[in-house]
Design a protein around this motif. Structure first.
Motif, PDB file in Angstrom:
ATOM      1  N   THR A 144     -13.325  -5.732  -5.319  1.00 35.98           N
ATOM      2  CA  THR A 144     -13.596  -4.537  -6.116  1.00 35.98           C
ATOM      3  C   THR A 144     -12.929  -4.654  -7.469  1.00 35.98           C
ATOM      4  O   THR A 144     -11.839  -5.208  -7.591  1.00 35.98           O
ATOM      5  CB  THR A 144     -13.097  -3.269  -5.393  1.00 35.98           C
ATOM      6  N   VAL A 145     -13.599  -4.129  -8.480  1.00 33.08           N
ATOM      7  CA  VAL A 145     -13.030  -4.156  -9.833  1.00 33.08           C
ATOM      8  C   VAL A 145     -12.373  -2.830 -10.184  1.00 33.08           C
ATOM      9  O   VAL A 145     -11.856  -2.668 -11.281  1.00 33.08           O
ATOM     10  CB  VAL A 145     -14.115  -4.479 -10.888  1.00 33.08           C
ATOM     11  N   PHE A 146     -12.397  -1.865  -9.264  1.00 39.22           N
ATOM     12  CA  PHE A 146     -11.852  -0.538  -9.567  1.00 39.22           C
ATOM     13  C   PHE A 146     -10.593  -0.233  -8.773  1.00 39.22           C
ATOM     14  O   PHE A 146     -10.182   0.913  -8.681  1.00 39.22           O
ATOM     15  CB  PHE A 146     -12.898   0.534  -9.292  1.00 39.22           C
ATOM     16  N   SER A 147      -9.961  -1.242  -8.175  1.00 39.52           N
ATOM     17  CA  SER A 147      -8.750  -1.015  -7.396  1.00 39.52           C
ATOM     18  C   SER A 147      -7.751  -2.131  -7.682  1.00 39.52           C
ATOM     19  O   SER A 147      -7.625  -3.075  -6.914  1.00 39.52           O
ATOM     20  CB  SER A 147      -9.079  -0.975  -5.897  1.00 39.52           C
ATOM     21  N   PRO A 148      -7.035  -2.043  -8.799  1.00 43.55           N
ATOM     22  CA  PRO A 148      -6.133  -3.128  -9.191  1.00 43.55           C
ATOM     23  C   PRO A 148      -4.793  -3.125  -8.465  1.00 43.55           C
ATOM     24  O   PRO A 148      -4.029  -4.069  -8.578  1.00 43.55           O
ATOM     25  CB  PRO A 148      -5.934  -2.877 -10.689  1.00 43.55           C
ATOM     26  N   GLN A 149      -4.458  -2.056  -7.712  1.00 45.96           N
ATOM     27  CA  GLN A 149      -3.120  -1.961  -7.143  1.00 45.96           C
ATOM     28  C   GLN A 149      -2.862  -2.950  -6.021  1.00 45.96           C
ATOM     29  O   GLN A 149      -1.782  -3.459  -5.872  1.00 45.96           O
ATOM     30  CB  GLN A 149      -2.873  -0.539  -6.617  1.00 45.96           C
ATOM     31  N   GLY A 150      -3.826  -3.194  -5.163  1.00 47.66           N
ATOM     32  CA  GLY A 150      -3.602  -4.059  -4.020  1.00 47.66           C
ATOM     33  C   GLY A 150      -4.746  -3.963  -3.037  1.00 47.66           C
ATOM     34  O   GLY A 150      -5.769  -3.333  -3.315  1.00 47.66           O
ATOM     35  N   VAL A 151      -4.570  -4.599  -1.903  1.00 43.93           N
ATOM     36  CA  VAL A 151      -5.628  -4.595  -0.911  1.00 43.93           C
ATOM     37  C   VAL A 151      -5.566  -3.305  -0.094  1.00 43.93           C
ATOM     38  O   VAL A 151      -4.540  -2.643  -0.007  1.00 43.93           O
ATOM     39  CB  VAL A 151      -5.503  -5.814   0.031  1.00 43.93           C
ATOM     40  N   SER A 152      -6.699  -2.962   0.497  1.00 45.72           N
ATOM     41  CA  SER A 152      -6.790  -1.803   1.381  1.00 45.72           C
ATOM     42  C   SER A 152      -7.609  -2.195   2.602  1.00 45.72           C
ATOM     43  O   SER A 152      -8.589  -2.927   2.491  1.00 45.72           O
ATOM     44  CB  SER A 152      -7.458  -0.617   0.672  1.00 45.72           C
ATOM     45  N   PHE A 153      -7.185  -1.695   3.740  1.00 44.62           N
ATOM     46  CA  PHE A 153      -7.919  -1.917   4.979  1.00 44.62           C
ATOM     47  C   PHE A 153      -8.622  -0.616   5.336  1.00 44.62           C
ATOM     48  O   PHE A 153      -7.983   0.412   5.521  1.00 44.62           O
ATOM     49  CB  PHE A 153      -6.963  -2.332   6.101  1.00 44.62           C
ATOM     50  N   LEU A 154      -9.953  -0.655   5.364  1.00 44.76           N
ATOM     51  CA  LEU A 154     -10.751   0.531   5.654  1.00 44.76           C
ATOM     52  C   LEU A 154     -11.360   0.385   7.034  1.00 44.76           C
ATOM     53  O   LEU A 154     -12.143  -0.541   7.284  1.00 44.76           O
ATOM     54  CB  LEU A 154     -11.847   0.714   4.594  1.00 44.76           C
ATOM     55  N   TRP A 155     -10.993   1.293   7.901  1.00 42.66           N
ATOM     56  CA  TRP A 155     -11.433   1.226   9.292  1.00 42.66           C
ATOM     57  C   TRP A 155     -11.866   2.618   9.720  1.00 42.66           C
ATOM     58  O   TRP A 155     -11.132   3.595   9.548  1.00 42.66           O
ATOM     59  CB  TRP A 155     -10.291   0.717  10.168  1.00 42.66           C
ATOM     60  N   ASP A 156     -13.070   2.731  10.247  1.00 35.00           N
ATOM     61  CA  ASP A 156     -13.620   4.022  10.644  1.00 35.00           C
ATOM     62  C   ASP A 156     -13.658   4.116  12.166  1.00 35.00           C
ATOM     63  O   ASP A 156     -14.570   3.580  12.802  1.00 35.00           O
ATOM     64  CB  ASP A 156     -15.032   4.188  10.072  1.00 35.00           C
ATOM     65  N   PRO A 157     -12.694   4.773  12.783  1.00 36.22           N
ATOM     66  CA  PRO A 157     -12.679   4.865  14.249  1.00 36.22           C
ATOM     67  C   PRO A 157     -13.823   5.691  14.812  1.00 36.22           C
ATOM     68  O   PRO A 157     -14.097   5.638  16.009  1.00 36.22           O
ATOM     69  CB  PRO A 157     -11.322   5.521  14.548  1.00 36.22           C
ATOM     70  N   LEU A 158     -14.524   6.466  13.947  1.00 38.05           N
ATOM     71  CA  LEU A 158     -15.663   7.255  14.420  1.00 38.05           C
ATOM     72  C   LEU A 158     -16.951   6.434  14.470  1.00 38.05           C
ATOM     73  O   LEU A 158     -17.950   6.897  15.007  1.00 38.05           O
ATOM     74  CB  LEU A 158     -15.870   8.476  13.514  1.00 38.05           C
ATOM     75  N   ASP A 159     -16.926   5.248  13.899  1.00 36.55           N
ATOM     76  CA  ASP A 159     -18.117   4.396  13.895  1.00 36.55           C
ATOM     77  C   ASP A 159     -17.694   2.994  14.326  1.00 36.55           C
ATOM     78  O   ASP A 159     -17.421   2.123  13.510  1.00 36.55           O
ATOM     79  CB  ASP A 159     -18.745   4.370  12.503  1.00 36.55           C
TER      80      ASP A 159
END
Length: 270
Positions: A144-159
């Motif tokens: 992503t070019v819009f998140s310069p701070q660091g990595v993010s882990f996106l996890w959706d427990p509902l799906d």
């Protein structure tokens, strides 16, 4: 507002354009809205509106959707062409790394201290300690070019059918306004002379991504003619074509973007 960040991807999905994303937002189930907004502390003046939004109030949802549209127009649209071209190039680089050394080489190449690959476990930042078992779903690595701070882990427990996402900052230098992100421009005479007016317009249309059917409609030609134009542009490495469900999506490449920038284009109607 204080608390965990809002995961718009969980609310809007991963559609091909903003309006599809807004439609998904407006039809988000209340259970998902509540899960996303629980834990976020709003200022007292906005708390009543936030509660209505959390409970699926249609007016509050429409106001939120209008805010998303406005923010996209202000903060994303002016930089869309340049940002997407950078992402296309980086995705191709990632694919090459996987072919050369597998997933292990790709993960090592990220160079992010917060991400540690200890086979068969990938450790990544998350607001609280949890274990996510992929169970054959795989992991989507999203630059992503819009998140310069660091990595993010996106996890959706509902799906549980969707794979988790690891977002990795791909911003190496500030983005600049790359010109209109829409495809409603007219190619400059020099570009039209080089490619032909219709084919130049086809290249311009792919800056926002389009299917063959959409391209044919925009150019006013048959689907077969649109396919011919995309084949020539693809053979020249000016666009890429990927399959999405029952259709294909055409996107301009960094080389195509560079050609547009070199030739420039004038706003107007095709």
């Amino acid at each position: 507002m204080r608390g965990p960040g809002l995961d718009l991807l969980a609310l809007m999905g991963d559609p091909p354009d903003l309006e599809h994303a807004v439609d998904n937002l407006l039809s988000t189930p209340v259970l998902r809205l509540r899960r996303e907004f629980d834990g976020i502390e709003f200022r007292p003046a906005y708390a009543p509106w936030a509660r209505r939004l959390r409970d699926g109030d249609r007016e509050a949802l429409r106001e939120f959707a209008d805010a998303v549209r406005g923010w996209h127009q202000l903060a994303v649209e002016p930089f869309w062409n340049q940002g997407r071209s950078a992402l296309v190039a980086l995705s191709a680089h990632y694919a090459d790394l996987v072919l050369q050394g597998g997933v292990d080489l790709l993960l090592r190449s990220l160079g992010v201290p917060e991400v540690r690959w200890r086979p068969p476990v990938l450790e990544a930042p998350y607001p609280r300690r949890t274990e996510v078992h992929l169970r054959g779903r795989g992991l989507v690595i999203t630059p992503t070019v819009f998140s310069p701070q660091g990595v993010s882990f996106l996890w959706d427990p509902l799906d549980t059918a969707q794979p988790p996402r690891l977002t990795v900052p791909a911003l190496r230098e500030p983005l600049t306004d790359g010109g209109p992100a829409e495809h409603g421009g007219v190619p400059a005479p020099g570009l039209a002379s080089l490619l032909g007016r219709t084919r130049a317009a086809a290249l311009l249309a792919t800056t926002a991504g389009c299917t063959t059917t959409e391209l044919a409609r925009r150019l006013g030609v048959s689907a077969a003619a649109a396919s011919q134009h995309t084949r020539v542009l693809r053979d020249a490495d000016l666009i890429t074509t990927t399959r999405r469900g029952g259709s294909v999506l055409h996107l301009i490449t960094p080389l195509g973007t560079a050609l547009l920038k070199a030739r420039r284009f004038n706003p107007g109607g095709v």
